[in-house]
Design an enzyme around this catalytic site. Structure first.
Site, mmCIF file in Angstrom:
data_model
loop_
_atom_site.group_PDB
_atom_site.id
_atom_site.type_symbol
_atom_site.label_atom_id
_atom_site.label_comp_id
_atom_site.label_asym_id
_atom_site.label_seq_id
_atom_site.Cartn_x
_atom_site.Cartn_y
_atom_site.Cartn_z
ATOM 1 C CB CYS A 388 -5.542 4.043 -16.266
ATOM 2 S SG CYS A 388 -4.096 4.687 -17.131
ATOM 3 C CG HIS A 514 -6.923 8.508 -14.607
ATOM 4 N ND1 HIS A 514 -6.763 7.609 -13.595
ATOM 5 C CD2 HIS A 514 -5.841 8.368 -15.409
ATOM 6 C CE1 HIS A 514 -5.628 6.950 -13.754
ATOM 7 N NE2 HIS A 514 -5.052 7.401 -14.854
ATOM 8 C CD GLU A 516 -10.007 8.282 -11.912
ATOM 9 O OE1 GLU A 516 -10.649 8.003 -12.950
ATOM 10 O OE2 GLU A 516 -8.826 7.929 -11.725
#
Ligand code: GLN
Length: 545
Positions: A388, A514, A516
């Site tokens: 990001c 994102h 993750e």
């Protein structure tokens, strides 16, 4: 979600409260119990009730609240939802996290519409009814709904949540349970475990009309038989319902295995008259074994500005654990405060690292340090992953140092720059409110074949979660490509750049989303897995010289 003709299930409700101290690991306990029930073949979902008045944590500073976890459907939620998803391997929704703010918001809106005409709107029954309606949102869809109540018993803020759970526990005696997590401290000087705080905490819960069915006692040392009997006697639970929650040495992913040894899930099932079924934990055990006994070790620098509070990067740290286990590698994450990195000293901070990740973030503090770090790893062939804001900084760095646009910037930080290579997304320009207005949640992305991103995903069509307002400025696309940047992922309509990478570099990838947030225990997520693989290769090559 289930199809229409699935028979309606009898849903069991399990309330999880905490006492004595905060940070006892209610989230991990809820996630672990969820996993154990799931691994016995049951359908499970987990909710978090947060006592604060913010509608969601989206407007809170990460130092206050840690990471904001974003769901597929674009809710900004508590970071415990991340644990739930990672453990039970299920995507949750905005309905899985409720705050006092949301409850009041909804009641006040109803009041304005005339829903309660003639009545005085009160905490009991109107607020508590609204909470109960939220809890019941999954009724009939799952065998178990676990409800974690945020805060510590006794906090003024969480009282309406406790009252709502008391009402459900009373009315649905046969399919509702209360689990209370407490702390049993070890006093070194006397060499004893102390049960008094637990007794007080249970007493307080009982004042609110809730009698815990199961006590989970967090402790550093084993609880002896005598101590267990004492807790049971003073806290009004049966002995077998005193579960030892002993600290684990290596990894939180060991907690479900510990709880299984303590028969936690069996006791829950017995109390709710549910069949035990067989528990399947082989894959999980293998995963934990790989974390505990890795063959290799690498160190990755996480360059960011919230480095003093590791919870701000919770999902990234967890994604490294998952990706590490898949690569048989321990990933040590060293926090590097971006503010300290200058052009001249970048070497000092970064030369020993096997890879760096520049993390997400908001606000201008630390931006120049991030850009300096990216220049260093780009020029020195150190594997780089930008997430990001990290990706946006990579585009700024490339524009400044390769394309010669020395004033290149993001309009988030310098509106006056003639070269805002990162700019506010079109739809963001008219937005005034701060809460819940970013580009949030899962969006599809098309990955370009032959790129590092494609190698990681092994497919063209992917979906990842977002949380941002700014985006690569399309006016610069051609120039970035002419100068050697690959735009390896675009939104399906081609309008937004989602992934960038560099060719002549071992691994240099930046993503606007994102990844993750979708990394799950056992399975990990493609870009983290491939990044760690590249980091390991880089590390091994260094060793050879
Ligand atoms: N502040 C940047 C934006 O809003 C990046 C956000 C992030 O890193 N999540 O686009």
């Amino acid at each position: 979600m289930e199809s229409d003709n699935t028979p309606i299930k009898k849903t069991n409700y399990i309330f999880i409260t905490g006492g004595v101290l905060s940070s006892l690991g209610k989230g991990i306990t809820s996630s672990s119990l969820g996993l154990l029930l799931k691994q016995r073949g049951y359908s499970v979902t987990i909710m978090k009730l947060d006592p604060y008045i913010n509608v969601d944590p989206g407007t809170m500073n990460p130092f206050q609240h840690g990471e904001v976890y974003v769901t597929d459907d674009g809710a900004e939620t508590d970071l415990d939802l991340g644990h739930y998803e990672r453990f039970i391997d299920q995507s949750l929704t905005k309905r899985n996290n409720t705050t006092t703010g949301q409850i009041y918001f909804s009641v006040i809106q109803k009041e304005r519409r005339g829903h309660y005409l003639g009545k005085t709107v009160q905490v009991i029954p109107h607020i508590t009814d609204e909470i109960k309606a939220q809890i019941k949102t999954f009724d009939g869809q799952f065998d178990f709904v676990l409800i974690e109540i945020g805060g510590t018993v006794g906090d003024i803020e969480s009282l309406p949540f406790l009252e709502a759970s008391r009402q459900i526990l009373l009315k649905e005696r046969h399919n509702a349970l209360s689990i209370h997590l407490t702390y049993v401290p070890y006093i070194k000087s006397s060499g004893e475990l102390k049960t008094k705080p637990t007794q007080h905490s249970v007493k307080m819960l009982m004042e609110f009309g809730i009698m815990p069915d199961i006590l989970v006692c967090r402790t550093e040392n084993k609880i002896s038989k005598d101590e267990r009997s004492k807790i049971a006697l003073f806290c009004n639970v049966d002995e077998e319902s005193v579960i030892e929650g002993i600290d684990v040495d290596h990894t939180i992913y060991e907690v479900p295995l510990q709880y299984a040894k303590s028969h936690f899930d069996e006791i829950v099932l017995n109390k709710l008259n549910m069949p035990l079924n067989t528990l399947e934990l082989k894959t999980w055990e293998k995963f934990v074994h790989k974390i505990k006994f890795p063959k290799n070790s690498v160190t990755i620098g996480l360059v960011g500005k919230y480095t003093k509070y590791r919870d701000s990067y919770k999902s990234i740290l967890e994604a490294f654990i998952h990706a590490g286990s898949i690569n048989d590698t321990e990933v040590k994450v060293e926090m590097v405060d971006a503010e300290n990195i200058t052009k001249d000293n970048a070497h000092e901070f970064l030369s020993e690292l096997d890879g760096i990740l520049v993390g997400p973030g908001f606000g201008s503090r630390g931006i120049e340090g991030k850009i300096n770090a990216i220049k260093y790893v780009r020029e020195n062939g150190i594997p780089f992953f930008g997430i990001c804001l990290g990706m946006q900084c990579a585009v700024i760095e490339f524009s400044r140092n390769i394309m010669g646009l020395t004033d290149a910037h993001s309009s988030e930080f310098d509106k006056e720059s003639a070269n805002c290579v990162i700019d506010l997304m079109e739809e963001q320009k008219k937005i005034k409110n701060k809460g819940g207005t970013m580009r949030l949640g899962a969006y599809p992305c098309t990955v370009l074949e032959g790129t590092k991103a494609f190698k990681a995903y092994g497919q063209k069509d992917i979906s990842e979660r977002h949380r941002h307002r700014y985006e690569l400025n399309n006016e610069y696309r051609d120039r970035l490509v002419e100068n050697g940047m690959t735009l390896s992922g675009l939104s399906p309509d081609g309008k937004l750049v989602e992934i960038i990478e560099l060719k002549d570099h071992p691994w240099f990838v930046g993503v606007q989303f994102h990844p993750e947030l979708k990394s799950r225990a056992v399975y990990g997520t493609p870009l983290f897995i491939n990044f760690v693989k590249a980091v390991l290769q880089f590390h091994n090559n260094k060793e050879k010289y």
